[in-house]
Design a protein around this motif. Structure first.
Motif, mmCIF file in Angstrom:
data_model
loop_
_atom_site.group_PDB
_atom_site.id
_atom_site.type_symbol
_atom_site.label_atom_id
_atom_site.label_comp_id
_atom_site.label_asym_id
_atom_site.label_seq_id
_atom_site.Cartn_x
_atom_site.Cartn_y
_atom_site.Cartn_z
ATOM 1 N N VAL A 174 0.872 -1.177 0.000
ATOM 2 C CA VAL A 174 0.000 0.000 0.000
ATOM 3 C C VAL A 174 0.907 1.224 0.000
ATOM 4 N N VAL A 175 0.819 2.019 -1.068
ATOM 5 C CA VAL A 175 1.763 3.115 -1.292
ATOM 6 C C VAL A 175 0.995 4.423 -1.438
ATOM 7 N N GLU A 176 1.449 5.459 -0.718
ATOM 8 C CA GLU A 176 0.871 6.790 -0.869
ATOM 9 C C GLU A 176 1.356 7.369 -2.199
ATOM 10 N N ALA A 177 0.423 7.616 -3.110
ATOM 11 C CA ALA A 177 0.789 8.003 -4.475
ATOM 12 C C ALA A 177 1.585 9.304 -4.522
ATOM 13 N N ALA A 178 1.232 10.277 -3.690
ATOM 14 C CA ALA A 178 1.862 11.594 -3.768
ATOM 15 C C ALA A 178 3.313 11.586 -3.305
ATOM 16 N N THR A 179 3.655 10.690 -2.379
ATOM 17 C CA THR A 179 4.994 10.703 -1.792
ATOM 18 C C THR A 179 5.814 9.464 -2.091
ATOM 19 N N GLY A 180 5.163 8.392 -2.548
ATOM 20 C CA GLY A 180 5.864 7.132 -2.745
ATOM 21 C C GLY A 180 6.124 6.374 -1.464
ATOM 22 N N ARG A 181 5.590 6.853 -0.343
ATOM 23 C CA ARG A 181 5.818 6.209 0.949
ATOM 24 C C ARG A 181 4.979 4.932 1.053
ATOM 25 N N MET A 182 5.634 3.827 1.413
ATOM 26 C CA MET A 182 4.903 2.587 1.610
ATOM 27 C C MET A 182 4.305 2.574 3.016
ATOM 28 N N LEU A 183 2.987 2.453 3.091
ATOM 29 C CA LEU A 183 2.297 2.514 4.367
ATOM 30 C C LEU A 183 2.235 1.148 5.043
ATOM 31 N N GLY A 184 2.179 0.105 4.255
ATOM 32 C CA GLY A 184 2.053 -1.226 4.821
ATOM 33 C C GLY A 184 1.783 -2.225 3.725
ATOM 34 N N THR A 185 1.452 -3.430 4.111
ATOM 35 C CA THR A 185 1.134 -4.485 3.155
ATOM 36 C C THR A 185 -0.171 -5.153 3.553
ATOM 37 N N VAL A 186 -0.828 -5.736 2.561
ATOM 38 C CA VAL A 186 -2.072 -6.474 2.777
ATOM 39 C C VAL A 186 -1.915 -7.827 2.114
ATOM 40 N N ASP A 187 -2.372 -8.856 2.786
ATOM 41 C CA ASP A 187 -2.297 -10.202 2.239
ATOM 42 C C ASP A 187 -3.007 -10.278 0.891
#
Length: 849
Positions: A585-598
């Motif tokens: 899960v990636v914030e589009a504006a910053t490229g920061r990865m927030l986490g993962t989902v199975d």
């Protein structure tokens, strides 16, 4: 932790819990005297099975209308309505359904084992522990004698001493010996590590080895620490793949402690079971055979579960010798809201979160130290804000003494909140289950739960956070709009005095075995003896042959080998996932990865338009790309939530067991479930549906296990269920059954799915399926098959007891129904379930295999 001079005789059984319930009733505009008039006459059955005031018996309100003696199989089918004043239960517009009084219990202190080192006796005495409780001494003696032990006693019973005493004594006796402690969370391991301050002898040097341990400290821990505190994830990804660097530690490994082992269930538990086998295999390779000590909340058949988890025979300690304060347990069902209707015109209840926020405020204003358990991080923040706002209106000086506690906070923030709660600086805390385990909080006055937490074990873990001092405590279970919650608030003996659930796991699930066997082979070539004695025999051989065919492993005369590619498989195996990979899960504006989902749950949770929560912040998904494994999101805090809608189909691959009961046939077997998320709904906080948006996502195929029953059409006709009503009746029965299975198998309703049809192509009959939501199955459908009669009896009771007329989320509506909860026939569901239960109770089955 053990006996003290003040606590030897146990709590004093005060009336504090009743007093607090009066305050809660007054805050709801109800007669406070209801807290006194709902008691039933008669003495409490203090000898009922179960560990003390957890799953023990109490004094019940409204004895009429309770189900049969096991609290699950009803005998009174004619009782069609609940909540009448005549039977002693709260009226329909009165949310207080039942009150149970659990008496205080005195402790049973005994002498220290003769082998206890004097420095340890002195150190515990300095903490006020002058003598251990009986179960502590029993468990410690068994561990000291070399037995593998599981201690499964109530919350706050001092389970830690059962392993701390023999481990510390053993490490003091042998200055070369080592020990490994494993916890499901870093917070629990850190709390247990802190508890050794002033206890651990010189030279033991206990230390944490987890994801928060700085890299420069990890080498020191590995070389010098004799008691390592870690978790399964670090064992899997760091210790075992690099076991050559841990040779000295593993060669001297004398004890392995597995704390809160009841959390290791389902797919995660199956991974941990194989992970422990990998650990013990490597320890044996270096000449060690450590004693295993497991600590658990109360679970059904703990020795059987612990043996399946570890692969060894385990002795269970279950007789709890610790004292417990009395508790008043109230069962609360929020009232229906006349001004709001939900999907298909169904009635809507006042939300459990709103009720809990008000109760938390009322209790804080009474100077009662209270925990409010909620189901999500966002709910913790909202509940704390709501309670703080209500407190500020009456006593502004107390508003600062209300806070939220959840995962995602910095460690120093969590520690400060814990300290303030323990000291009494904080009076009210809204929390996720982050405070359910590990953190030693004592002296609380009340616990309020926004919905059943999913298992009886969790219910008692949370309830046990109150009542640790002499005063009686209050516990309030506030039902959510859910069939299981509906059932429990009308049938409190399903919690009080009933045995806790069985933990289910499946170490021979091929979807778990395959990656774990690859990891084991990479650590050390697998021999036929390993496969036969450690990893399950024939099922493992079948999986290994497939791995060889795929080129993952190589077969040699002496066993199976991992090709030396320089890339260890452990880094790519997610022990907490389904085996279907992860979506970032990636914030589009910053490229920061927030986490993962199975990967298996991604289409239903992070589809385009979905609301995604991360550390209390809200995001909305812009795009989900399953091929690349990424979901792009943007920050947004909408005043609505989303629910995915899916459709599914079930194909029977193999009938593994079947039984016929007259017109009903019950089956368990291998199935393929094909599902597709087709749309999502947006709902307001009160449950109102704003709109529905179609989605174009690919279907997903899942090979799993299912339990199902079929009904002969003639029997349906005799029960006055015609062809027009049949789809809605089966559909409603399926929804309710999915909602009630967590009462019998430790799982969430989102871990299972179902299908109902008036004519299934593989059975040729009207059929209801309930299936595992995990590849290969996690044992949930199998558990449902084992307890089908009790499960469906509880399902029928939940549907029957709900006061709605045509069906609502508290009985037959499902939040994940792909058909928009249509058609549903509540009355028809009761008729179907009656028909099936009549058949099950009618005599011995035929055609079993």
């Amino acid at each position: 932790m053990g006996a003290t001079a003040e606590s030897t005789q146990g709590p004093d059984g005060s009336q504090r819990g009743v007093e607090l319930l009066r305050r809660v009733l007054a805050g709801s505009g109800l007669d406070p005297a209801r807290a006194d008039t709902t008691w039933a006459s008669g003495a409490a059955d203090t000898d009922a099975p179960g560990p003390g005031p957890g799953p023990g018996a109490g004094t019940f309100a409204a004895q009429d209308g309770f189900d049969g003696p096991d609290g699950l199989l009803g005998s009174d089918r004619s009782h069609e309505s609940r909540g009448s004043v005549d039977d002693g239960v709260g009226a329909v517009d009165d949310p207080l359904r039942h009150v149970v009084r659990i008496p205080a219990r005195a402790g049973n202190p005994v002498d220290w084992p003769g082998w206890t080192p004097e420095p340890l006796r002195t150190a515990w005495a300095a903490r006020g522990v002058t003598r251990p409780w009986s179960h502590q001494a029993q468990g410690a003696e068994l561990v000291h004698s070399g037995a593998d032990v599981v201690v499964a006693t109530g919350t706050a019973s001092g389970k830690s001493l059962v392993y701390q005493l023999p481990v510390l004594a053993g490490l003091a006796e042998d200055p070369r010996a080592t020990a490994l402690y494993l916890a499901p969370t870093k917070a629990l391991a850190a709390d247990q590590l802190r508890s050794l301050d002033g206890l651990a002898p010189d030279g033991v040097r206990p230390a944490a080895f987890d994801g928060d341990t700085p890299m420069d400290q990890r080498d020191w821990v590995r070389r010098h620490c004799r008691w390592v505190f870690s978790n399964p994830d670090m064992l899997h990804r760091s210790i075992l793949p690099r076991h050559g660097r841990w040779t000295t530690f593993l060669r001297r490994l004398r004890y392995v402690v597995v704390d809160e082992c009841h959390t290791y269930r389902g797919v995660f538990g199956s991974h941990v079971a194989l992970l422990l086998r990998r650990l013990l295999r490597l320890a044996a390779r270096y000449g060690a055979r450590p004693v295993i000590v497991l600590a658990s909340a109360t679970v059904a058949r703990p020795e059987e579960f612990a043996s399946r988890l570890t692969g060894r025979g385990v002795v269970a300690v279950t007789e709890d010798g610790s004292p417990h304060a009395g508790r008043t347990v109230a069962f609360w069902e929020p009232p229906l809201l006349a001004e709001i209707t939900g999907e298909n015109g169904a009635p809507v209840r006042r939300s459990a979160g709103a009720e809990v926020a008000r109760m938390l405020a009322d209790l804080v204003l009474t100077d009662a130290r209270t925990l409010a358990f909620v189901r999500s991080r966002r709910a913790a923040e909202l509940t704390a804000l709501g309670a703080k706002r209500q407190v500020a209106e009456i006593a502004p000086e107390l508003a600062a003494r209300v806070a939220a506690y959840r995962g995602g906070y910095l460690p120093e923030e969590r520690r400060a909140l814990e300290a303030d709660l323990m000291s009494g600086e904080l009076l009210g805390v809204a929390t996720t289950n982050a405070l359910e385990l590990g953190v030693d909080i004592s002296g609380l006055d009340a616990v309020v739960q926004a919905g059943f937490p999913g298992t009886r074990a969790s219910f008692w873990q949370q309830a046990g956070r109150a009542g640790r001092a002499a005063d009686e405590a209050l516990v309030v279970l506030v039902a959510r709009d859910d069939p299981l919650d509906t059932y429990l608030v009308h049938h409190p003996r399903s919690l009080i005095g009933a045995p806790v659930e069985s933990c289910v796991l499946n170490p021979v699930n091929p979807y778990v075995l395959a990656p774990q066997l690859a990891c084991a082979a990479a650590e050390m070539p697998l021999t036929t003896v390993d496969v036969e004695e450690i990893f399950g025999g024939a099922p493992a051989v079948e999986v290994l042959d497939a791995l060889v065919d795929e080129g993952v492993l190589r077969r040699r005369p002496h066993g199976w080998f991992w090709p030396d590619t320089g890339d260890a498989p452990a880094a790519h195996v997610d022990i907490r996932g389904s085996g279907l990979g992860q979506v970032a899960v990636v914030e589009a504006a910053t490229g920061r990865m927030l986490g993962t989902v199975d990967g298996g749950s991604a289409p239903g949770t992070i589809h385009s338009g979905a609301v995604y929560l991360h550390r209390g912040d809200s995001f909305v998904v812009d795009e989900l790309d399953l091929d690349d494994g990424v979901a792009l999101v943007h920050a947004e805090d909408p005043d609505w939530r989303t629910e995915a809608q899916s459709v599914s189909d079930v194909t029977v691959l193999e009938v593994m067991e079947h039984r016929r009961y007259g017109p009903v046939q019950v089956c368990f077997g291998a199935t393929t479930v094909t599902s597709q998320v087709v749309a999502y709904r947006r709902r307001t906080p009160d449950g109102t549906v704003l709109d529905q948006t179609a989605l174009d996502l690919p279907p997903q195929s899942l090979d799993t296990r299912s339990v199902w029953y079929t009904i002969d059409p003639d029997a349906l006709a005799d029960a006055a269920i015609d062809e027009a009503r049949l789809p809605g009746a089966l559909h409603a029965a399926e929804h309710a059954a999915i909602g009630l299975l967590p009462l019998f198998a430790i799982c969430d309703r989102w871990d299972i799915g179902g299908l109902s049809t008036a004519l299934h192509p593989d059975t040729g009959l009207p059929t209801v399926f309930v299936h595992d939501g995990h590849p290969g199955g996690a044992g949930l459908a199998e558990r449902g098959h084992e307890v089908l009669g009790r499960w469906l009896a509880a399902t029928r009771a939940a549907v029957r007891d709900c006061e709605c007329r045509t069906g609502c989320p508290s009985c037959v509506q499902s939040p994940k129904c792909g058909n928009g909860n249509n058609p549903l026939d509540k009355t028809g569901a009761v008729q179907v379930l009656d028909l099936v239960l009549d058949a099950l109770e009618g005599g011995a089955p035929t055609g079993s295999r």
